[in-house]
Design a protein around this motif. Structure first.
Motif, PDB file in Angstrom:
ATOM      1  N   ILE A 291       1.621  -3.550  -3.476  1.00 49.16           N
ATOM      2  CA  ILE A 291       1.890  -3.692  -4.909  1.00 49.16           C
ATOM      3  C   ILE A 291       1.912  -5.165  -5.303  1.00 49.16           C
ATOM      4  O   ILE A 291       1.326  -5.569  -6.322  1.00 49.16           O
ATOM      5  CB  ILE A 291       3.230  -3.012  -5.262  1.00 49.16           C
ATOM      6  N   ILE A 302      -0.283   2.341  -8.115  1.00 50.15           N
ATOM      7  CA  ILE A 302       0.700   3.394  -8.401  1.00 50.15           C
ATOM      8  C   ILE A 302       0.670   4.515  -7.371  1.00 50.15           C
ATOM      9  O   ILE A 302       1.491   5.426  -7.446  1.00 50.15           O
ATOM     10  CB  ILE A 302       0.477   3.991  -9.796  1.00 50.15           C
ATOM     11  N   VAL A 312       1.663   9.731  -5.381  1.00 50.22           N
ATOM     12  CA  VAL A 312       1.989   8.836  -6.481  1.00 50.22           C
ATOM     13  C   VAL A 312       3.392   8.271  -6.264  1.00 50.22           C
ATOM     14  O   VAL A 312       4.338   9.006  -6.001  1.00 50.22           O
ATOM     15  CB  VAL A 312       1.907   9.568  -7.837  1.00 50.22           C
ATOM     16  N   ASN A 313       3.473   6.944  -6.369  1.00 54.06           N
ATOM     17  CA  ASN A 313       4.737   6.224  -6.173  1.00 54.06           C
ATOM     18  C   ASN A 313       5.414   6.637  -4.861  1.00 54.06           C
ATOM     19  O   ASN A 313       6.558   7.105  -4.846  1.00 54.06           O
ATOM     20  CB  ASN A 313       5.679   6.473  -7.349  1.00 54.06           C
TER      21      ASN A 313
END
Length: 340
Positions: A291, A302, A312-313
């Motif tokens: 990130i 993401i 996701v995340n």
């Protein structure tokens, strides 16, 4: 030999036959006037030039028959030659209009550049896809297949229309299925959801039967038909009812979330969501460091795609591995710099 030439003549289109007759008539009268009045028309070319100008009703007046015989040749040329020349131009205009009408009505096969995109079904989603894709990729060629339309739905946008059903091989061949790189099959809003999914899967089978290597994106409305679409060879499945329901549910919980999602997915508004391959120098690094590195380039990571599954995340200590893909959002200014 004569019969052979006559058969070849009959195989010509109407415009070609009329042009041949008009050309023969002009050459014939040009030669005749040269021998009738050699002083006024010293060469055969001068005679043919006069015949062309006379038959086309232009009449420059640089060559004029002076004898009775020459005037009779001129009268015959006007009666015969001018009629054929006029018929030729009328036939040419008629053929052009008929050709344009055939294109608008979806009767003409696609013969443009290769690597085009085929969209099956006309609805508001198709309209949106065509408008957005032509804005983002002006050189992209798009072919629309639909059996309900009578003519091309968007005359102001360069889209080739094919009238027919995409579950028929000859319709797919007219759309250039062998040379296309992507097919998008949208759901038919005029029938029930189950019938629409059955038609979509049938069209998918026909597409894959014609070109097994083509990338197919299909829209499925019912959850029960997702596995059938996978078995039929769909490369990507859009569950539109599920996606719409998820957005509606999240909007009830978090007011305004639909506008945020629309802003992220609308690429020409400044953001771009995409998967990219993991650079070699980032292998085995934790997600938190990934990130930070991409944030410096105005890109927000993401999620991660691992073995076909998108996370996701994920937890920050998740390590990225060889073969993983990164899900990221490119920023507005990054898009500007990349486009320039």
């Amino acid at each position: 030999m004569t019969d052979r030439f006559f058969l070849l003549f009959l195989r010509l289109p109407l415009v070609g036959r009329v042009l041949c007759i008009a050309s023969i008539s002009i050459v014939f009268f040009g030669i005749v006037i040269h021998f009738v009045e050699p002083n006024v028309f010293p060469t055969i070319f001068d005679g043919i030039w006069w015949a062309i100008i006379t038959a086309s009703t232009i009449g420059y007046g640089d060559f004029v028959p002076t004898t009775f015989e020459g005037k009779m040749v001129g009268i015959a040329l006007i009666v015969v030659g001018a009629g054929f020349v006029s018929t030729y131009f009328v036939s040419l205009a008629t053929t052009a209009v008929q050709r344009q009408n055939a294109v608008n009505e979806g009767k003409v096969a696609y013969v443009g550049k290769k690597d085009h995109m085929i969209i099956v079904g006309w609805n508001e989603r198709s309209r949106y896809i065509i408008k957005e894709m032509t804005k983002l990729y002006p050189r992209l060629r798009i072919v629309l297949i639909d059996h309900t339309l009578r003519e091309k739905p968007m005359p102001d946008i360069h889209v080739h229309f094919i009238h027919g059903s995409a579950d028929q091989d000859h319709i797919l061949q007219k759309a250039g299925i062998d040379e296309a790189h992507t097919v998008i099959i949208t759901a038919d809003p005029s029938v029930s959801e189950v019938q629409s999914d059955m038609r979509t899967i049938l069209q998918l089978i026909a597409v894959k039967g014609c070109n097994r290597e083509i990338y197919c994106v299909v829209e499925i409305l019912t959850k029960q038909q997702v596995n059938n679409a996978i078995r039929a060879g769909a490369d990507e499945i859009i569950e539109s009812n599920y996606l719409t329901g998820s957005v509606l549910m999240n909007t009830l919980v978090n007011h305004g979330i639909s506008k945020a999602l629309s802003s992220i997915l609308t690429q020409h508004h400044g953001s771009k969501v995409e998967f990219i391959e993991l650079p070699d120098d980032l292998i085995d690094l934790p997600f938190s460091m990934i990130i930070q590195k991409f944030f410096q380039d105005e890109m927000l990571v993401i999620g991660i795609k691992k073995r076909g599954e998108t996370l996701v995340n994920p937890p920050f200590d998740t390590k990225v591995e060889t073969g993983d893909e990164l899900l990221l959002i490119r920023g507005h200014y990054k898009n500007k710099s990349s486009n320039s």
